[in-house]
Design an enzyme around this catalytic site. Structure first.
Site, PDB file in Angstrom:
ATOM      1  N   GLN A  42      81.837  39.603 109.632  1.00 27.74           N
ATOM      2  CA  GLN A  42      80.860  39.306 110.707  1.00 27.74           C
ATOM      3  C   GLN A  42      79.816  39.928 109.432  1.00 27.74           C
ATOM      4  O   GLN A  42      79.373  39.973 108.966  1.00 27.74           O
ATOM      5  CB  GLN A  42      80.497  40.340 111.898  1.00 27.74           C
ATOM      6  CG  GLN A  42      79.332  40.664 112.206  1.00 27.74           C
ATOM      7  CD  GLN A  42      78.429  41.060 112.393  1.00 27.74           C
ATOM      8  OE1 GLN A  42      79.468  42.952 111.115  1.00 27.74           O
ATOM      9  NE2 GLN A  42      76.917  41.578 112.298  1.00 27.74           N
ATOM     10  N   ALA A  80      81.936  48.611 112.902  1.00 28.92           N
ATOM     11  CA  ALA A  80      81.505  49.346 112.622  1.00 28.92           C
ATOM     12  C   ALA A  80      82.176  49.925 111.534  1.00 28.92           C
ATOM     13  O   ALA A  80      83.266  50.849 112.238  1.00 28.92           O
ATOM     14  CB  ALA A  80      80.648  50.152 111.717  1.00 28.92           C
ATOM     15  N   HIS A  88      76.509  42.362 123.033  1.00 27.51           N
ATOM     16  CA  HIS A  88      76.572  43.680 121.470  1.00 27.51           C
ATOM     17  C   HIS A  88      77.153  44.666 122.386  1.00 27.51           C
ATOM     18  O   HIS A  88      76.186  45.931 121.894  1.00 27.51           O
ATOM     19  CB  HIS A  88      75.269  43.895 121.230  1.00 27.51           C
ATOM     20  CG  HIS A  88      75.330  44.582 119.183  1.00 27.51           C
ATOM     21  ND1 HIS A  88      74.928  43.704 118.571  1.00 27.51           N
ATOM     22  CD2 HIS A  88      76.257  45.213 118.761  1.00 27.51           C
ATOM     23  CE1 HIS A  88      75.449  44.145 117.115  1.00 27.51           C
ATOM     24  NE2 HIS A  88      76.208  45.307 117.361  1.00 27.51           N
ATOM     25  N   ARG A 134      75.087  47.402 123.681  1.00 31.25           N
ATOM     26  CA  ARG A 134      74.088  48.368 122.855  1.00 31.25           C
ATOM     27  C   ARG A 134      73.151  48.225 122.008  1.00 31.25           C
ATOM     28  O   ARG A 134      72.824  49.081 120.370  1.00 31.25           O
ATOM     29  CB  ARG A 134      75.040  48.762 121.055  1.00 31.25           C
ATOM     30  CG  ARG A 134      76.918  49.113 121.964  1.00 31.25           C
ATOM     31  CD  ARG A 134      77.768  49.149 120.638  1.00 31.25           C
ATOM     32  NE  ARG A 134      77.491  49.554 119.774  1.00 31.25           N
ATOM     33  CZ  ARG A 134      78.242  50.881 119.708  1.00 31.25           C
ATOM     34  NH1 ARG A 134      78.513  51.438 120.856  1.00 31.25           N
ATOM     35  NH2 ARG A 134      77.775  52.029 118.711  1.00 31.25           N
ATOM     36  N   SER A 178      82.984  43.656 110.630  1.00 31.15           N
ATOM     37  CA  SER A 178      82.233  44.105 110.086  1.00 31.15           C
ATOM     38  C   SER A 178      81.456  43.668 108.292  1.00 31.15           C
ATOM     39  O   SER A 178      82.344  44.718 107.512  1.00 31.15           O
ATOM     40  CB  SER A 178      82.156  45.028 111.116  1.00 31.15           C
ATOM     41  OG  SER A 178      80.865  45.552 110.780  1.00 31.15           O
ATOM     42  N   THR A 200      75.613  37.685 113.388  1.00 27.64           N
ATOM     43  CA  THR A 200      75.294  39.041 114.254  1.00 27.64           C
ATOM     44  C   THR A 200      72.764  38.463 114.568  1.00 27.64           C
ATOM     45  O   THR A 200      73.033  38.415 113.918  1.00 27.64           O
ATOM     46  CB  THR A 200      75.375  39.706 114.119  1.00 27.64           C
ATOM     47  OG1 THR A 200      76.924  40.287 114.369  1.00 27.64           O
ATOM     48  CG2 THR A 200      74.841  40.770 115.717  1.00 27.64           C
ATOM     49  N   GLY A 247      83.298  43.995 127.525  1.00 30.22           N
ATOM     50  CA  GLY A 247      83.253  44.455 128.613  1.00 30.22           C
ATOM     51  C   GLY A 247      85.227  43.942 129.463  1.00 30.22           C
ATOM     52  O   GLY A 247      86.247  44.455 130.434  1.00 30.22           O
ATOM     53  N   VAL A 248      85.501  43.279 128.232  1.00 27.33           N
ATOM     54  CA  VAL A 248      87.182  42.090 128.144  1.00 27.33           C
ATOM     55  C   VAL A 248      88.084  44.295 128.074  1.00 27.33           C
ATOM     56  O   VAL A 248      87.891  44.367 127.450  1.00 27.33           O
ATOM     57  CB  VAL A 248      87.059  41.634 127.401  1.00 27.33           C
ATOM     58  CG1 VAL A 248      89.012  40.943 127.557  1.00 27.33           C
ATOM     59  CG2 VAL A 248      86.710  40.162 127.410  1.00 27.33           C
ATOM     60  N   TYR A 286      75.727  41.106 109.255  1.00 27.01           N
ATOM     61  CA  TYR A 286      74.344  41.287 109.024  1.00 27.01           C
ATOM     62  C   TYR A 286      73.478  40.906 108.037  1.00 27.01           C
ATOM     63  O   TYR A 286      73.745  41.079 107.022  1.00 27.01           O
ATOM     64  CB  TYR A 286      74.362  42.751 109.179  1.00 27.01           C
ATOM     65  CG  TYR A 286      74.656  43.681 111.021  1.00 27.01           C
ATOM     66  CD1 TYR A 286      74.598  43.541 111.838  1.00 27.01           C
ATOM     67  CD2 TYR A 286      75.664  44.809 110.433  1.00 27.01           C
ATOM     68  CE1 TYR A 286      74.659  43.661 112.911  1.00 27.01           C
ATOM     69  CE2 TYR A 286      75.909  45.317 111.713  1.00 27.01           C
ATOM     70  CZ  TYR A 286      75.829  44.854 113.480  1.00 27.01           C
ATOM     71  OH  TYR A 286      75.794  45.584 114.544  1.00 27.01           O
ATOM     72  N   ASP A 323      81.879  38.359 124.443  1.00 20.76           N
ATOM     73  CA  ASP A 323      82.485  39.736 124.144  1.00 20.76           C
ATOM     74  C   ASP A 323      82.117  40.858 124.860  1.00 20.76           C
ATOM     75  O   ASP A 323      80.852  40.081 125.389  1.00 20.76           O
ATOM     76  CB  ASP A 323      82.543  40.331 123.040  1.00 20.76           C
ATOM     77  CG  ASP A 323      81.366  40.573 122.661  1.00 20.76           C
ATOM     78  OD1 ASP A 323      80.556  40.496 122.643  1.00 20.76           O
ATOM     79  OD2 ASP A 323      81.356  40.793 121.076  1.00 20.76           O
ATOM     80  N   LYS A 348      76.372  34.967 116.946  1.00 18.24           N
ATOM     81  CA  LYS A 348      77.190  36.107 118.288  1.00 18.24           C
ATOM     82  C   LYS A 348      76.024  36.770 117.698  1.00 18.24           C
ATOM     83  O   LYS A 348      75.314  37.554 117.434  1.00 18.24           O
ATOM     84  CB  LYS A 348      78.115  37.100 117.302  1.00 18.24           C
ATOM     85  CG  LYS A 348      78.559  38.389 117.929  1.00 18.24           C
ATOM     86  CD  LYS A 348      79.176  39.247 117.105  1.00 18.24           C
ATOM     87  CE  LYS A 348      79.220  40.579 118.128  1.00 18.24           C
ATOM     88  NZ  LYS A 348      78.803  41.191 117.810  1.00 18.24           N
TER      89      LYS A 348
HETATM   90  C1  LIG Z   1      81.507  51.393 117.774  1.00 16.35           C
HETATM   91  C2  LIG Z   1      80.448  49.871 117.281  1.00 16.35           C
HETATM   92  C3  LIG Z   1      80.278  49.300 116.150  1.00 16.35           C
HETATM   93  C4  LIG Z   1      80.109  48.139 116.379  1.00 16.35           C
HETATM   94  N1  LIG Z   1      79.989  47.546 115.390  1.00 16.35           N
HETATM   95  C5  LIG Z   1      78.923  45.747 114.898  1.00 16.35           C
HETATM   96  C6  LIG Z   1      79.015  45.526 114.526  1.00 16.35           C
HETATM   97  O1  LIG Z   1      78.941  46.283 113.001  1.00 16.35           O
HETATM   98  N2  LIG Z   1      78.940  44.248 114.103  1.00 16.35           N
HETATM   99  C7  LIG Z   1      78.289  43.325 115.223  1.00 16.35           C
HETATM  100  O2  LIG Z   1      78.500  41.904 114.953  1.00 16.35           O
HETATM  101  N3  LIG Z   1      78.760  44.039 116.934  1.00 16.35           N
HETATM  102  C8  LIG Z   1      79.273  45.630 116.692  1.00 16.35           C
HETATM  103  N4  LIG Z   1      79.411  45.749 117.912  1.00 16.35           N
HETATM  104  C9  LIG Z   1      79.830  44.991 119.378  1.00 16.35           C
HETATM  105  C10 LIG Z   1      80.927  44.171 119.314  1.00 16.35           C
HETATM  106  O3  LIG Z   1      81.232  43.450 118.295  1.00 16.35           O
HETATM  107  C11 LIG Z   1      80.966  44.035 120.373  1.00 16.35           C
HETATM  108  O4  LIG Z   1      80.022  43.077 121.325  1.00 16.35           O
HETATM  109  C12 LIG Z   1      81.469  44.723 121.301  1.00 16.35           C
HETATM  110  O5  LIG Z   1      81.751  46.079 121.178  1.00 16.35           O
HETATM  111  C13 LIG Z   1      82.196  43.852 122.556  1.00 16.35           C
HETATM  112  O6  LIG Z   1      81.592  44.881 123.797  1.00 16.35           O
HETATM  113  P1  LIG Z   1      83.334  45.852 124.174  1.00 16.35           P
HETATM  114  O7  LIG Z   1      83.310  46.757 123.450  1.00 16.35           O
HETATM  115  O8  LIG Z   1      82.724  45.993 125.739  1.00 16.35           O
HETATM  116  O9  LIG Z   1      84.617  45.152 124.250  1.00 16.35           O
HETATM  117  C14 LIG Z   1      79.846  47.098 117.566  1.00 16.35           C
HETATM  118  C15 LIG Z   1      80.580  48.362 118.875  1.00 16.35           C
HETATM  119  C16 LIG Z   1      80.750  49.474 119.144  1.00 16.35           C
HETATM  120  C17 LIG Z   1      81.449  49.648 120.145  1.00 16.35           C
END
Ligand SMILES: Cc1cc2nc3c(=O)[nH]c(=O)nc-3n(C[C@H](O)[C@H](O)[C@H](O)COP(=O)(O)O)c2cc1C
Length: 359
Positions: free
Chosen positions: A131, A82, A254, A257, A109, A159, A287-288, A133, A285, A230
């Site tokens: 993406q 985001a 995610h 998160r 996003s 997502t 941890g890469v 939501y 995705d 996703k």
């Molecule tokens: C700050 C932040 C915002 C994110 N916002 C979204 C989002 O808007 N939509 C979504 O599907 N995933 C979101 N994600 C998840 C990422 O798409 C992804 O799944 C995740 O960051 C992958 O892990 P990594 O950060 O270890 O590479 C977000 C992740 C972070 C760190």
């Protein structure tokens, strides 16, 4: 730190941790709950051991690959995250320009700080996906999909793992709230209607009342571009997604998160690939951070990986050039790791390259 100190994605991460404002740091680097899954995403990659082969013919080597008939410089995409305006004044414009320069698809996003129509127009050379939501009103979700396709997005990424927000204490402690800018794509839509039903504040206020398997299937049926789901961790859900019309799956928690204490995404990947068999694109995705992680993900059945937090760290450090540099680092590391395990092309990477002997 000077430019010469940024030699790996971890360097961008350290710079971010040391210099970003506390609220933004909590938002980007935080995980849900006790951060167990967020940490295990990294630890699971670190625990895997490569098992290289030597003296292969590497002369035509390259990490270049393709997805849905389109080229990628390496099996790496930018994960949807985001509100890039929180990291750099140019926001998604900077990230998309870096994506275009490095041959990397970018998944924009729903909560981007720019309207998708404006971004595709501003960076026509970028391979942009969008993406989704789910919105409280299903017609608005469909409208979002149509707008993204009309704007030129080449795929949609639905997502499915965040029907409600995760419990993120670090953000709560830092008093972080996503700014109004994150609504750029959603301003046309009416606020959610009052929902009759359960009295629980979680279920009443936040859960999309409309999106279930049938509606997800309708999104696939109506979309002229591939729709990926996703946030899938269970092989049975991967099979249901395919039956609903998903063109691909993103195995993801995610970034740890949303729901804490679920398995690391890389650990969930092999069973999903086994269930789907070959032929359905599976991305992963969480941890890469290294080229060796990309090789491990492909060895365990992924076609490509998504990169989340490191893109934001690099965007914060140096805007467009930071992101382009970070993506180039990962591409170079991926090719180095491929050469050193004896794989000339992504298609040469298979499970035999993961050590299966005693730890
Ligand atoms: C700050 C932040 C915002 C994110 N916002 C979204 C989002 O808007 N939509 C979504 O599907 N995933 C979101 N994600 C998840 C990422 O798409 C992804 O799944 C995740 O960051 C992958 O892990 P990594 O950060 O270890 O590479 C977000 C992740 C972070 C760190």
């Amino acid at each position: 730190m000077t430019a010469a100190d940024f030699l790996s994605l971890a360097d961008y991460g350290r710079h971010f941790a040391a210099t970003a404002p506390a609220g933004v740091r909590a938002w980007v680097d935080g995980g849900a709950g006790d951060g167990i899954t967020a940490a295990e995403n990294l630890a699971a990659f670190a625990a895997l051991r490569l098992w290289p082969r030597v003296l292969g013919d590497l002369r035509a080597g390259s990490a270049a690959t393709e997805l849905f008939g389109r080229p990628l410089a390496a099996p790496v995409l930018i994960a949807p995250t985001a509100c890039h305006a929180l990291l750099d004044p140019e926001g998604e414009l900077a990230t998309a320009t870096a994506a275009a320069l490095t041959g990397t698809p970018m998944i924009v996003s729903t909560q981007a700080s720019v309207r998708i129509e404006d971004l595709t127009a501003a960076v026509p050379g970028a391979d942009l996906w969008f993406q989704i939501y789910p919105q409280p009103v299903f017609a608005d979700t469909l409208d979002l999909c149509r707008r993204a396709v009309a704007a030129g997005c080449r795929a949609l990424v639905l997502t499915v793992d965040a029907p409600v927000s995760g419990v993120r204490n670090a953000e709560q402690r830092a008093g972080f709230v996503l700014p109004e800018a994150a609504q750029a794509n959603l301003r046309d839509y009416a606020p959610p209607p009052a929902v009759e039903g359960p009295r629980s504040p979680v279920f009443r206020g936040l859960v999309d009342p409309a999106l279930r398997w049938a509606e997800a299937g309708r999104i696939c049926a109506e979309s002229p571009v591939p729709v990926l789901f996703k946030g899938i961790l269970h092989p049975d859900d991967a099979l249901k997604a395919r039956a609903a019309g998903a063109a691909g799956i993103v195995v993801s928690n995610h970034g740890g998160r949303v729901l804490d204490t679920v398995p690391p995404a890389i650990a969930a990947l092999p069973a999903i690939r086994r269930a789907l068999g070959p032929g359905v694109p599976v991305l992963v995705d969480g941890g890469v951070r290294r080229g060796t992680d990309v090789v491990k993900a492909l060895a365990l059945g992924a076609d490509a990986v998504l990169l989340g937090r490191p893109v934001l760290h690099a965007l914060f450090a140096a805007g467009m050039s930071g992101v382009a540099h970070a993506l180039t680092l990962l591409q170079t590391e991926t090719e180095a790791a491929m050469a050193l395990v004896g794989a000339a092309r992504p298609g040469d990477i298979d499970a035999t390259l993961i050590w299966s002997g005693p730890q």
